[in-house]
Design a protein around this motif. Structure first.
Motif, short mmCIF file in Angstrom:
data_model
loop_
_atom_site.label_atom_id
_atom_site.label_comp_id
_atom_site.label_asym_id
_atom_site.label_seq_id
_atom_site.Cartn_x
_atom_site.Cartn_y
_atom_site.Cartn_z
N ALA A 24 -22.65 -0.53 -29.58
CA ALA A 24 -21.91 0.70 -29.92
C ALA A 24 -22.56 1.92 -29.26
O ALA A 24 -23.74 1.92 -28.97
N PRO A 72 -22.73 -6.10 -34.20
CA PRO A 72 -21.89 -5.36 -33.25
C PRO A 72 -22.53 -4.05 -32.82
O PRO A 72 -22.30 -3.58 -31.69
N ALA A 73 -23.37 -3.46 -33.68
CA ALA A 73 -23.95 -2.14 -33.38
C ALA A 73 -24.78 -2.16 -32.10
O ALA A 73 -25.01 -1.11 -31.50
N TYR A 127 -13.66 0.86 -29.57
CA TYR A 127 -14.88 0.14 -29.18
C TYR A 127 -14.75 -0.39 -27.76
O TYR A 127 -13.74 -0.99 -27.41
N ARG A 128 -15.78 -0.16 -26.95
CA ARG A 128 -15.82 -0.70 -25.58
C ARG A 128 -17.05 -1.61 -25.49
O ARG A 128 -18.13 -1.17 -25.14
N PHE A 129 -16.86 -2.85 -25.86
CA PHE A 129 -17.97 -3.81 -25.82
C PHE A 129 -17.90 -4.58 -24.49
O PHE A 129 -16.81 -4.80 -23.95
N ALA A 133 -18.36 -3.60 -38.38
CA ALA A 133 -17.92 -2.72 -37.29
C ALA A 133 -18.73 -1.43 -37.39
O ALA A 133 -18.85 -0.86 -38.48
N PRO A 134 -19.28 -0.96 -36.27
CA PRO A 134 -20.21 0.17 -36.37
C PRO A 134 -19.60 1.46 -36.93
O PRO A 134 -20.28 2.21 -37.60
N ARG A 135 -18.31 1.72 -36.67
CA ARG A 135 -17.78 3.03 -37.08
C ARG A 135 -16.61 2.92 -38.06
O ARG A 135 -15.90 3.89 -38.27
#
Ligand SMILES: Cc1cc2nc3c(=O)[nH]c(=O)nc-3n(C[C@H](O)[C@H](O)[C@H](O)COP(=O)(O)OP(=O)(O)OC[C@H]3O[C@@H](n4cnc5c(N)ncnc54)[C@H](O)[C@@H]3O)c2cc1C
Length: 401
Positions: free
Chosen positions: A401, A397-398, A253-255, A352-354
């Motif tokens: 994403a 969080p999505a 993840y790169r937030f 968490a999206p994935r």
């Protein structure tokens, strides 16, 4: 604060919860803050846009901001997004999401304070913004009127004499103050988290030492290594405050996350402030604590692990001495911590999206101590698929994403 409150709320909903930390709860950012439960903080802290302020910050003048070139470079992308999101329109949208959370902050703390027997740590007498110039005071009073009308945030404007009477420890006349009536002050923030953690244990929760870096997906669930061995669970939740980015990057993840470091120092002041004070035009807080008068600083943009450079502390100390007889600092090195920030000024709370069975709860920035209980409740409601206290969509969080 965020992890402990989430653990409590999950436990309350019947989950068997293990709280894993590499230190004891309440030893990091939630220990060193100004201890304010900020009912008044309905608008998230925007990137300042006034050219004079930015020039001063760039030139290293003033106490509000300090930066390391490496920190700015490392966080450049997120800071640019933060700057753009601080435009009045996106900021107003962020404030909608933020104020809905803040509205529940004191009520949700209240329940945990009562259940954990922590009343002795909390003063419910408000928090003051003090102003040196009439211009800044007038502007802030107008904003306070707007917040009262729109969002029911109660405050009292105090003129020079009223302020002098309310806070006899102030040694110079000031233009005025805003007394936010519904904000609370905690005289040992780390101890409040510890009380909440003790409540979690008293209710059957397990507290283990371990490193979140050992988190692994195991079949349909998750595992983490602790000093007591491996813990397996169907679901895992990350509440790592300013360290969240390190771990979620390893998961891909790169937030747009970044940190604002901050310092504190305690003083053996011969006088007592009745309530915490923000020197609003200089950007530091003085908060009466069990250990003495705590001075907390504004934002330092530096890598989380860079050596301390407490230049803001020295500047803020000189400014604070103009207002209050601080006395001597306690003989201890300044404390250093980091506010976990997001570019859109909203926390990251939700699935968490994935990764199935993984949840996030971090990024509460300037108000994570305030928001811990409501953030914990909202997360637990999402995990248990209950009707949530408020719409969690803005914090999912999505969105990154
Ligand atoms: C100077 C300053 C003043 C502030 N004043 C206020 C205020 O008055 N009011 C307010 O509401 N907020 C304030 N804040 C912000 C607030 O302190 C933070 O938003 C809040 O503490 C964040 O809480 P947290 O639980 O997310 O993070 P933390 O309290 O930092 O908790 C994160 C936890 O994760 C653990 N951890 C990290 N990495 C790992 C790992 N790899 N393995 C295992 N465990 C790990 C840490 O040990 C820690 O216990 C202030 C912040 C600063 C810096």
């Amino acid at each position: 604060m965020v992890g402990t409150c989430t653990a409590l709320h999950l436990q309350q909903r019947g989950f068997d919860v293990v709280l894993v930390d590499r230190r004891a709860p309440g030893q990091e950012t939630s220990l060193g803050n100004a201890g304010l439960i900020q009912r008044e903080a309905v608008e998230p802290y925007a990137f300042p846009r006034e050219p004079g302020f930015l020039l001063n910050a760039a030139l290293g003048r003033g106490a509000e901001v300090h930066w390391h070139a490496r920190g700015l470079w490392q966080m450049a992308g997120s800071l640019w997004a933060y700057y753009k999101n601080s435009h009045p329109q996106p900021h107003a949208r962020a404030a909608e999401g933020y104020s809905r959370l803040i509205a529940h902050a004191t009520d949700e703390h209240d329940l945990l304070i009562a259940a954990s027997g922590a009343q002795d740590l909390v003063a419910r007498e408000g928090f003051r913004f003090v102003f040196r110039t009439a211009e800044a005071f007038d502007k802030a009073a107008q904003r306070a009127d707007r917040l009262r009308t729109r969002l029911g945030v109660r405050s009292q404007a105090e003129n020079t004499d009223q302020l002098a009477q309310a806070e006899p420890a102030l040694r110079v006349p000031l233009a005025g103050a805003l007394h936010w009536l519904d904000s609370w002050a905690v005289n040992d923030p780390g101890a409040l988290v510890q009380r909440y953690a003790e409540l979690f244990v008293a209710r059957g929760g397990r507290l283990l030492t371990g490193d979140a870096a050992s988190l692994q997906q195991q079949g349909a669930g998750w595992s983490v290594q602790t000093t007591e061995g491996r813990v397996d669970a169907q679901q895992a939740l990350l509440a790592l405050g300013p360290w969240a980015d390190d771990l979620i990057r390893t998961l891909g993840y790169r937030f747009p996350l970044f940190i604002k470091r901050g310092y504190h120092q305690h003083y053996q002041a011969p006088v007592q402030l009745r309530q915490p004070v923000l020197d609003a035009e200089r950007g530091y807080v003085l908060a009466p604590m069990q250990r003495g008068l705590r001075l907390t600083t504004g934002a330092e943009f530096a890598p989380i692990d860079a050596p301390p450079t407490p230049v803001q502390l020295a500047k803020a100390q000189a400014l604070a001495r103009e207002l209050v007889d601080l006395g001597q600092p306690l003989p201890e090195p300044p404390w250093l911590g980091a506010r976990p920030c997001t570019a859109d000024m909203l926390p990251v709370m939700g699935p968490a999206p994935r990764h199935k069975g993984l949840w996030f709860n971090f990024g509460h920035a300037h108000q994570g101590f305030t928001l811990g209980p409501v953030a914990g409740r909202l997360l637990a409601e999402m995990v248990s698929a209950e009707a949530p206290l408020l719409d969690p969509a803005p914090y999912r969080p999505a969105r990154f994403a």
